[in-house]
Design a protein around this motif. Structure first.
Motif, PDB file in Angstrom:
ATOM      1  N   SER A  21       0.777  -1.111   0.034  1.00  0.00           N
ATOM      2  CA  SER A  21       0.117  -0.128  -0.028  1.00  0.00           C
ATOM      3  C   SER A  21       0.799   1.251  -0.192  1.00  0.00           C
ATOM      4  N   ALA A  22       0.172   2.355   0.004  1.00  0.00           N
ATOM      5  CA  ALA A  22       0.808   3.733  -0.105  1.00  0.00           C
ATOM      6  C   ALA A  22       0.273   4.682   0.787  1.00  0.00           C
ATOM      7  N   ALA A  23       0.862   5.857   0.900  1.00  0.00           N
ATOM      8  CA  ALA A  23       0.498   6.735   1.782  1.00  0.00           C
ATOM      9  C   ALA A  23       0.177   8.155   0.761  1.00  0.00           C
ATOM     10  N   ILE A  24      -0.853   8.658   1.128  1.00  0.00           N
ATOM     11  CA  ILE A  24      -1.453   9.874   0.556  1.00  0.00           C
ATOM     12  C   ILE A  24      -1.411  10.903   1.702  1.00  0.00           C
ATOM     13  N   ALA A  25      -0.944  12.072   1.537  1.00  0.00           N
ATOM     14  CA  ALA A  25      -1.040  13.029   2.476  1.00  0.00           C
ATOM     15  C   ALA A  25      -1.834  14.397   1.721  1.00  0.00           C
ATOM     16  N   GLN A  26      -2.877  14.779   2.749  1.00  0.00           N
ATOM     17  CA  GLN A  26      -3.667  15.712   1.954  1.00  0.00           C
ATOM     18  C   GLN A  26      -3.688  16.933   2.833  1.00  0.00           C
ATOM     19  N   ASP A  27      -3.327  17.991   2.398  1.00  0.00           N
ATOM     20  CA  ASP A  27      -3.724  19.373   3.219  1.00  0.00           C
ATOM     21  C   ASP A  27      -3.483  20.386   1.947  1.00  0.00           C
ATOM     22  N   ALA A  90       3.655   5.637  15.265  1.00  0.00           N
ATOM     23  CA  ALA A  90       4.766   5.256  15.702  1.00  0.00           C
ATOM     24  C   ALA A  90       4.896   3.604  15.291  1.00  0.00           C
ATOM     25  N   SER A  91       3.976   2.920  15.639  1.00  0.00           N
ATOM     26  CA  SER A  91       3.781   1.367  15.146  1.00  0.00           C
ATOM     27  C   SER A  91       2.641   0.761  15.201  1.00  0.00           C
ATOM     28  N   VAL A  92       2.661  -0.351  14.550  1.00  0.00           N
ATOM     29  CA  VAL A  92       1.307  -1.191  14.725  1.00  0.00           C
ATOM     30  C   VAL A  92       1.656  -2.447  14.891  1.00  0.00           C
ATOM     31  N   THR A  93       0.832  -3.311  15.671  1.00  0.00           N
ATOM     32  CA  THR A  93       1.114  -4.688  15.976  1.00  0.00           C
ATOM     33  C   THR A  93      -0.252  -5.445  15.473  1.00  0.00           C
ATOM     34  N   SER A  94      -0.124  -6.584  15.447  1.00  0.00           N
ATOM     35  CA  SER A  94      -1.435  -7.498  15.306  1.00  0.00           C
ATOM     36  C   SER A  94      -1.209  -9.098  15.668  1.00  0.00           C
ATOM     37  N   SER A  95      -2.234  -9.424  16.413  1.00  0.00           N
ATOM     38  CA  SER A  95      -2.059 -10.934  16.861  1.00  0.00           C
ATOM     39  C   SER A  95      -2.087 -11.908  15.721  1.00  0.00           C
ATOM     40  N   ALA A  96      -2.634 -11.447  14.437  1.00  0.00           N
ATOM     41  CA  ALA A  96      -2.565 -12.238  13.370  1.00  0.00           C
ATOM     42  C   ALA A  96      -1.461 -12.202  12.337  1.00  0.00           C
ATOM     43  N   ALA A  97      -0.263 -11.387  12.942  1.00  0.00           N
ATOM     44  CA  ALA A  97       0.980 -11.609  12.266  1.00  0.00           C
ATOM     45  C   ALA A  97       2.253 -11.641  13.400  1.00  0.00           C
ATOM     46  N   GLY A  98       3.288 -11.937  13.233  1.00  0.00           N
ATOM     47  CA  GLY A  98       4.532 -11.903  14.067  1.00  0.00           C
ATOM     48  C   GLY A  98       5.107 -10.604  14.156  1.00  0.00           C
ATOM     49  N   LYS A  99       4.726  -9.757  12.975  1.00  0.00           N
ATOM     50  CA  LYS A  99       5.269  -8.327  13.001  1.00  0.00           C
ATOM     51  C   LYS A  99       4.627  -7.801  11.911  1.00  0.00           C
ATOM     52  N   VAL A 100       4.364  -6.270  12.194  1.00  0.00           N
ATOM     53  CA  VAL A 100       3.848  -5.393  11.093  1.00  0.00           C
ATOM     54  C   VAL A 100       4.706  -4.192  11.199  1.00  0.00           C
ATOM     55  N   GLU A 101       5.256  -4.091   9.876  1.00  0.00           N
ATOM     56  CA  GLU A 101       6.038  -2.845   9.640  1.00  0.00           C
ATOM     57  C   GLU A 101       5.303  -1.819   8.808  1.00  0.00           C
ATOM     58  N   LEU A 102       5.735  -0.529   8.843  1.00  0.00           N
ATOM     59  CA  LEU A 102       5.217   0.597   8.154  1.00  0.00           C
ATOM     60  C   LEU A 102       6.314   0.672   6.849  1.00  0.00           C
ATOM     61  N   HIS A 103       5.583   0.802   5.665  1.00  0.00           N
ATOM     62  CA  HIS A 103       6.548   0.509   4.748  1.00  0.00           C
ATOM     63  C   HIS A 103       5.976   1.766   3.722  1.00  0.00           C
ATOM     64  N   LYS A 113      10.915   0.940  -5.660  1.00  0.00           N
ATOM     65  CA  LYS A 113      11.550   0.495  -4.380  1.00  0.00           C
ATOM     66  C   LYS A 113      10.504   0.573  -3.330  1.00  0.00           C
ATOM     67  N   MET A 114      10.364  -0.426  -2.393  1.00  0.00           N
ATOM     68  CA  MET A 114       9.877  -0.310  -1.165  1.00  0.00           C
ATOM     69  C   MET A 114      10.870  -0.482   0.032  1.00  0.00           C
ATOM     70  N   ARG A 115      10.550   0.162   1.077  1.00  0.00           N
ATOM     71  CA  ARG A 115      11.505   0.156   2.204  1.00  0.00           C
ATOM     72  C   ARG A 115      10.480   0.678   3.431  1.00  0.00           C
ATOM     73  N   GLU A 116      11.155  -0.106   4.562  1.00  0.00           N
ATOM     74  CA  GLU A 116      10.482  -0.042   5.868  1.00  0.00           C
ATOM     75  C   GLU A 116      10.442   1.583   6.302  1.00  0.00           C
ATOM     76  N   ILE A 117       9.633   2.037   7.137  1.00  0.00           N
ATOM     77  CA  ILE A 117       9.744   3.508   7.525  1.00  0.00           C
ATOM     78  C   ILE A 117       9.870   3.263   9.130  1.00  0.00           C
ATOM     79  N   LYS A 118      11.016   3.223   9.636  1.00  0.00           N
ATOM     80  CA  LYS A 118      11.435   2.936  11.025  1.00  0.00           C
ATOM     81  C   LYS A 118      11.149   3.914  12.004  1.00  0.00           C
ATOM     82  N   MET A 136       2.481   4.367   1.096  1.00  0.00           N
ATOM     83  CA  MET A 136       2.506   3.968   2.350  1.00  0.00           C
ATOM     84  C   MET A 136       1.520   2.871   2.725  1.00  0.00           C
ATOM     85  N   HIS A 137       1.958   1.970   3.489  1.00  0.00           N
ATOM     86  CA  HIS A 137       1.012   0.758   3.882  1.00  0.00           C
ATOM     87  C   HIS A 137       1.701   0.023   5.108  1.00  0.00           C
TER      88      HIS A 137
END
Length: 177
Positions: A21-27, A90-103, A113-118, A136-137
């Protein structure tokens, strides 16, 4: 087939197969001109998750069903900061996954290119930030059971200032509808 067409096809296949997924910023200001920030993600599917946390209005939350053999899942959401103070997802967690990253996904020359947003995703005061396909996603890794259309995926969104909120994101088709 020319090189640009082949590259575009490869990017499309990679984006679809990863359910990214991706991110859109609107203002009304400079965020619209930031690289990777655009307004063409389309509406969230009907029945998407929503919530409120302080000044943050959260809407349009969903994940895509995973294709057979797909190792990761993609999740999407829109966050509007109606307050006067910036915040950050800052972060996302889920009991359905061992790890959730913001990308994030963005073009570097002719290569997607895809990269993690740490450091998390900024949610400026008065702005709306959308995590949507091809920008972003949320990237769900070490998924315990592949996401299937009609199910839900529990997530906990952690914000620097607003705190945390639990949502159940509906699973839509792998095509996003």
């Amino acid at each position: 087939m020319n090189r640009n067409h082949a590259a575009a096809m490869l990017i499309s296949v990679a984006a679809f197969s990863l359910s990214t997924s991706a991110a859109i910023a609107q203002d009304s200001g400079a965020m619209k001109s930031m690289p990777g920030m655009h307004m063409d993600a389309g509406p969230a599917p009907s029945g998407s998750a929503a919530g409120k946390l302080g000044d943050l209005d959260i809407s349009g939350g969903y994940v895509r069903a995973m294709l057979p053999g797909q190792p990761v899942g993609g999740g999407y959401i829109t966050i509007h900061n109606g307050g006067k103070t910036d915040d950050k997802l800052a972060s996302v967690t889920s009991s359905a996954a061992g790890k959730v990253e913001l990308h994030e996904m963005k073009m570097e020359g002719e290569i997607m290119k895809m990269r993690e947003i740490k450091d998390g995703i900024a949610i400026p005061a008065g702005a709306t930030v959308t995590l949507a396909p091809n920008t972003m996603h949320m990237m769900f890794k070490q998924v315990k059971t592949p996401f299937k259309k009609g199910g839900t995926v529990p997530v906990m969104l952690m914000f620097d200032k607003a705190g945390m909120v639990d949502l159940n994101l509906p699973v839509v088709s792998a095509k996003g509808n």
